[in-house]
Design a protein around this motif. Structure first.
Motif, PDB file in Angstrom:
ATOM      1  N   LEU A   1      12.552  -4.418   2.603  1.00 49.91           N
ATOM      2  CA  LEU A   1      11.666  -3.771   1.632  1.00 49.91           C
ATOM      3  C   LEU A   1      10.499  -3.113   2.364  1.00 49.91           C
ATOM      4  O   LEU A   1      10.201  -3.430   3.513  1.00 49.91           O
ATOM      5  N   GLU A   2       9.845  -2.206   1.653  1.00 45.03           N
ATOM      6  CA  GLU A   2       8.659  -1.548   2.225  1.00 45.03           C
ATOM      7  C   GLU A   2       7.647  -1.299   1.118  1.00 45.03           C
ATOM      8  O   GLU A   2       7.993  -0.771   0.055  1.00 45.03           O
ATOM      9  N   LEU A   3       6.400  -1.702   1.354  1.00 47.35           N
ATOM     10  CA  LEU A   3       5.309  -1.523   0.396  1.00 47.35           C
ATOM     11  C   LEU A   3       4.281  -0.553   0.941  1.00 47.35           C
ATOM     12  O   LEU A   3       3.943  -0.587   2.132  1.00 47.35           O
ATOM     13  N   ARG A   4       3.777   0.312   0.052  1.00 48.76           N
ATOM     14  CA  ARG A   4       2.637   1.171   0.366  1.00 48.76           C
ATOM     15  C   ARG A   4       1.676   1.120  -0.818  1.00 48.76           C
ATOM     16  O   ARG A   4       2.082   1.327  -1.965  1.00 48.76           O
ATOM     17  N   ALA A   5       0.428   0.832  -0.522  1.00 47.77           N
ATOM     18  CA  ALA A   5      -0.583   0.716  -1.576  1.00 47.77           C
ATOM     19  C   ALA A   5      -1.794   1.554  -1.206  1.00 47.77           C
ATOM     20  O   ALA A   5      -2.103   1.746  -0.022  1.00 47.77           O
ATOM     21  N   ALA A   6      -2.495   2.050  -2.222  1.00 51.51           N
ATOM     22  CA  ALA A   6      -3.686   2.872  -1.979  1.00 51.51           C
ATOM     23  C   ALA A   6      -4.648   2.746  -3.140  1.00 51.51           C
ATOM     24  O   ALA A   6      -4.242   2.514  -4.286  1.00 51.51           O
ATOM     25  N   ARG A   7      -5.924   2.892  -2.825  1.00 47.15           N
ATOM     26  CA  ARG A   7      -6.946   2.929  -3.865  1.00 47.15           C
ATOM     27  C   ARG A   7      -7.055   4.333  -4.441  1.00 47.15           C
ATOM     28  O   ARG A   7      -6.866   5.321  -3.749  1.00 47.15           O
ATOM     29  N   ILE A   8      -7.357   4.381  -5.731  1.00 47.96           N
ATOM     30  CA  ILE A   8      -7.600   5.647  -6.418  1.00 47.96           C
ATOM     31  C   ILE A   8      -9.082   5.693  -6.782  1.00 47.96           C
ATOM     32  O   ILE A   8      -9.562   4.833  -7.523  1.00 47.96           O
ATOM     33  N   PHE A   9      -9.802   6.687  -6.253  1.00 43.99           N
ATOM     34  CA  PHE A   9     -11.226   6.808  -6.537  1.00 43.99           C
ATOM     35  C   PHE A   9     -11.471   7.956  -7.510  1.00 43.99           C
ATOM     36  O   PHE A   9     -10.925   9.056  -7.342  1.00 43.99           O
ATOM     37  N   ARG A  10     -12.290   7.687  -8.524  1.00 43.25           N
ATOM     38  CA  ARG A  10     -12.565   8.704  -9.533  1.00 43.25           C
ATOM     39  C   ARG A  10     -13.145   9.969  -8.909  1.00 43.25           C
ATOM     40  O   ARG A  10     -12.820  11.091  -9.318  1.00 43.25           O
TER      41      ARG A  10
ATOM     42  N   ALA B   1      14.009   8.104  -1.332  1.00 42.67           N
ATOM     43  CA  ALA B   1      13.344   8.373  -2.614  1.00 42.67           C
ATOM     44  C   ALA B   1      11.950   8.909  -2.347  1.00 42.67           C
ATOM     45  O   ALA B   1      11.251   8.433  -1.449  1.00 42.67           O
ATOM     46  N   ASN B   2      11.578   9.907  -3.125  1.00 41.14           N
ATOM     47  CA  ASN B   2      10.206  10.414  -3.108  1.00 41.14           C
ATOM     48  C   ASN B   2       9.568  10.106  -4.445  1.00 41.14           C
ATOM     49  O   ASN B   2      10.157  10.346  -5.503  1.00 41.14           O
ATOM     50  N   ILE B   3       8.361   9.545  -4.388  1.00 44.10           N
ATOM     51  CA  ILE B   3       7.601   9.219  -5.592  1.00 44.10           C
ATOM     52  C   ILE B   3       6.379  10.112  -5.634  1.00 44.10           C
ATOM     53  O   ILE B   3       5.560  10.110  -4.705  1.00 44.10           O
ATOM     54  N   PHE B   4       6.253  10.894  -6.703  1.00 45.54           N
ATOM     55  CA  PHE B   4       5.125  11.838  -6.806  1.00 45.54           C
ATOM     56  C   PHE B   4       4.427  11.673  -8.151  1.00 45.54           C
ATOM     57  O   PHE B   4       5.070  11.681  -9.198  1.00 45.54           O
ATOM     58  N   ILE B   5       3.114  11.496  -8.085  1.00 42.91           N
ATOM     59  CA  ILE B   5       2.274  11.469  -9.282  1.00 42.91           C
ATOM     60  C   ILE B   5       1.137  12.447  -9.041  1.00 42.91           C
ATOM     61  O   ILE B   5       0.362  12.297  -8.094  1.00 42.91           O
TER      62      ILE B   5
ATOM     63  N   ALA C   1      -8.951   2.657  -9.376  1.00 42.52           N
ATOM     64  CA  ALA C   1      -7.766   1.835  -9.601  1.00 42.52           C
ATOM     65  C   ALA C   1      -6.968   1.785  -8.301  1.00 42.52           C
ATOM     66  O   ALA C   1      -7.449   2.192  -7.243  1.00 42.52           O
ATOM     67  N   SER C   2      -5.744   1.288  -8.393  1.00 45.72           N
ATOM     68  CA  SER C   2      -4.879   1.244  -7.219  1.00 45.72           C
ATOM     69  C   SER C   2      -3.446   1.515  -7.639  1.00 45.72           C
ATOM     70  O   SER C   2      -3.066   1.317  -8.795  1.00 45.72           O
ATOM     71  N   VAL C   3      -2.640   1.994  -6.686  1.00 44.21           N
ATOM     72  CA  VAL C   3      -1.226   2.249  -6.923  1.00 44.21           C
ATOM     73  C   VAL C   3      -0.428   1.549  -5.824  1.00 44.21           C
ATOM     74  O   VAL C   3      -0.791   1.594  -4.648  1.00 44.21           O
TER      75      VAL C   3
ATOM     76  N   VAL D   1      16.352   1.619  -5.271  1.00 44.22           N
ATOM     77  CA  VAL D   1      15.540   0.960  -6.299  1.00 44.22           C
ATOM     78  C   VAL D   1      14.099   0.899  -5.808  1.00 44.22           C
ATOM     79  O   VAL D   1      13.818   0.439  -4.697  1.00 44.22           O
ATOM     80  N   THR D   2      13.180   1.381  -6.623  1.00 37.45           N
ATOM     81  CA  THR D   2      11.756   1.374  -6.279  1.00 37.45           C
ATOM     82  C   THR D   2      10.962   0.814  -7.446  1.00 37.45           C
ATOM     83  O   THR D   2      11.394   0.860  -8.600  1.00 37.45           O
ATOM     84  N   THR D   3       9.784   0.279  -7.155  1.00 36.96           N
ATOM     85  CA  THR D   3       8.848  -0.112  -8.208  1.00 36.96           C
ATOM     86  C   THR D   3       7.518   0.585  -7.980  1.00 36.96           C
ATOM     87  O   THR D   3       7.121   0.838  -6.828  1.00 36.96           O
ATOM     88  N   ILE D   4       6.855   0.914  -9.052  1.00 37.92           N
ATOM     89  CA  ILE D   4       5.538   1.550  -9.004  1.00 37.92           C
ATOM     90  C   ILE D   4       4.621   0.770  -9.928  1.00 37.92           C
ATOM     91  O   ILE D   4       4.938   0.583 -11.111  1.00 37.92           O
ATOM     92  N   THR D   5       3.523   0.279  -9.395  1.00 35.53           N
ATOM     93  CA  THR D   5       2.561  -0.481 -10.192  1.00 35.53           C
ATOM     94  C   THR D   5       1.214   0.223 -10.143  1.00 35.53           C
ATOM     95  O   THR D   5       0.652   0.435  -9.067  1.00 35.53           O
ATOM     96  N   LEU D   6       0.705   0.593 -11.309  1.00 30.07           N
ATOM     97  CA  LEU D   6      -0.610   1.229 -11.441  1.00 30.07           C
ATOM     98  C   LEU D   6      -1.448   0.404 -12.398  1.00 30.07           C
ATOM     99  O   LEU D   6      -1.004   0.113 -13.501  1.00 30.07           O
TER     100      LEU D   6
END
Length: 325
Positions: A182-191, A215-219, A230-232, A260-265
């Motif tokens: 598995l591989e995780l990538r997390a980041a903070r979202i600043f207003r 897989a590419n995940i784009f938001i 927040a964080s993603v 298979v991927t998961t996205i948590t916001l």
């Protein structure tokens, strides 16, 4: 008295160890010097099927007992550290050990306490160990022997990591974990960062059977305009393609054919997520492809509600308003 006529291939099984058992019923005996049981199903023609090892190692059983008897808010970090170490020294991919680990992680994931980066590393190191390529047959055994009304074990494990993700407190702006499976990538979202967008590509997996998955995940940044800090968290799991069941809430027979991927916001409002997948089997007709998310309701199943599909060359693009698998 009455007699019941049994079909020739559906007669009871009998041997000295497991005794007499009716057709399609699982017999159990205690493990020697370990917690758990050994299991055998009575198959056709009065013959027991392969013996299944539901014994639990001493190291993992000790943690399982502590999880059931301690205040987890104070002990879960230490237990995760112990569990991560245990998976390095025991054969963790047996049915009994995998089932015990799922129970442990499920209970820890519901603890009302913040999760730090070390906790997450230990959690995912353990998870990676039980979803290894070598464990795939074990997951099939767990699915085939579960009680009818119980959630699927792989669904339980996936839900546990998603629950755990929601409590992760990032110590830095970004945080990455790369394990074998598995591989995780997390980041903070600043207003104040109005140009922030999520654009993560997962590819080049080491295991040959999954080397062509990506897989590419784009938001888009527009999705975060009215979002407070927040964080993603995005995670890719190559082996889940062979572990999660292919049961669906929609009609038809389907195979899982993408990463298979998961996205948590941790945001309140739904966001549009674009996911682009390379199919595992490129010989299948892309026009029959479906985009779906894993629905944890009941025993768990793939659900295509809120997802749209687009074919782009040899890839499939999915647009979904969901924050799960």
């Amino acid at each position: 008295y009455t007699t019941k006529l049994l079909l020739g291939d559906k007669i009871p099984c009998q041997d000295e160890t497991y005794g007499i058992t009716n057709y399609n019923t699982i017999a159990e005996i205690p493990c020697q010097n370990q917690a758990g049981v050994m299991k055998r199903r009575c198959g056709k023609n009065g013959k027991y099927e392969e013996e299944l090892d539901f014994c639990v190692s001493t190291e993992i059983n000790k943690i399982l007992e502590e999880v059931n008897s301690t205040n987890l808010e104070n002990t879960f970090s230490n237990l995760l550290d112990q569990l991560s170490n245990a998976t390095d020294v025991v054969t963790v991919n047996t049915p009994g050990n995998v089932e015990a680990v799922v129970t442990i992680l499920t209970q820890i994931s519901t603890v009302n306490a913040t999760v730090n980066e070390t906790d997450m590393e230990n959690f995912l190191e353990t998870m990676s160990a039980v979803i290894s390529f070598a464990s795939i047959d074990t997951w099939k055994v767990l699915t085939n022997t579960q009680n009818e009304n119980d959630p699927n074990p792989s669904s339980q494990l996936l839900l546990s990591v998603e629950n755990f993700n929601t409590r992760l407190v990032l110590q830095n702006d970004t945080f990455n974990i790369k394990e074998d499976n598995l591989e995780l990538r997390a980041a903070r979202i600043f207003r104040q960062n109005k140009n922030f967008s999520v654009n993560e590509t997962f590819a080049n997996f080491a295991i040959a059977e999954y080397a062509n998955l990506s897989a590419n995940i784009f938001i888009s940044s527009e999705e975060f305009v009215d979002t407070p800090d927040a964080s993603v968290i995005t995670i890719a799991y190559p082996t889940w393609i062979d572990i999660l069941p292919n049961t669906t809430t929609f009609s038809g027979n389907f195979l899982i054919n993408g990463l298979v991927t998961t996205i948590t916001l941790n945001v309140k409002n739904p966001v549009n997520i674009n996911l682009t997948f390379s199919p595992r089997n490129r010989t299948l007709d892309l026009n029959t492809a479906m985009c779906a998310f894993w629905d944890f309701s009941g025993n768990g199943a793939w659900n295509n509600t809120g997802c749209k599909r687009e074919i782009i060359g040899e890839n499939i693009k999915c647009n979904c308003e969901h924050l799960t698998s």
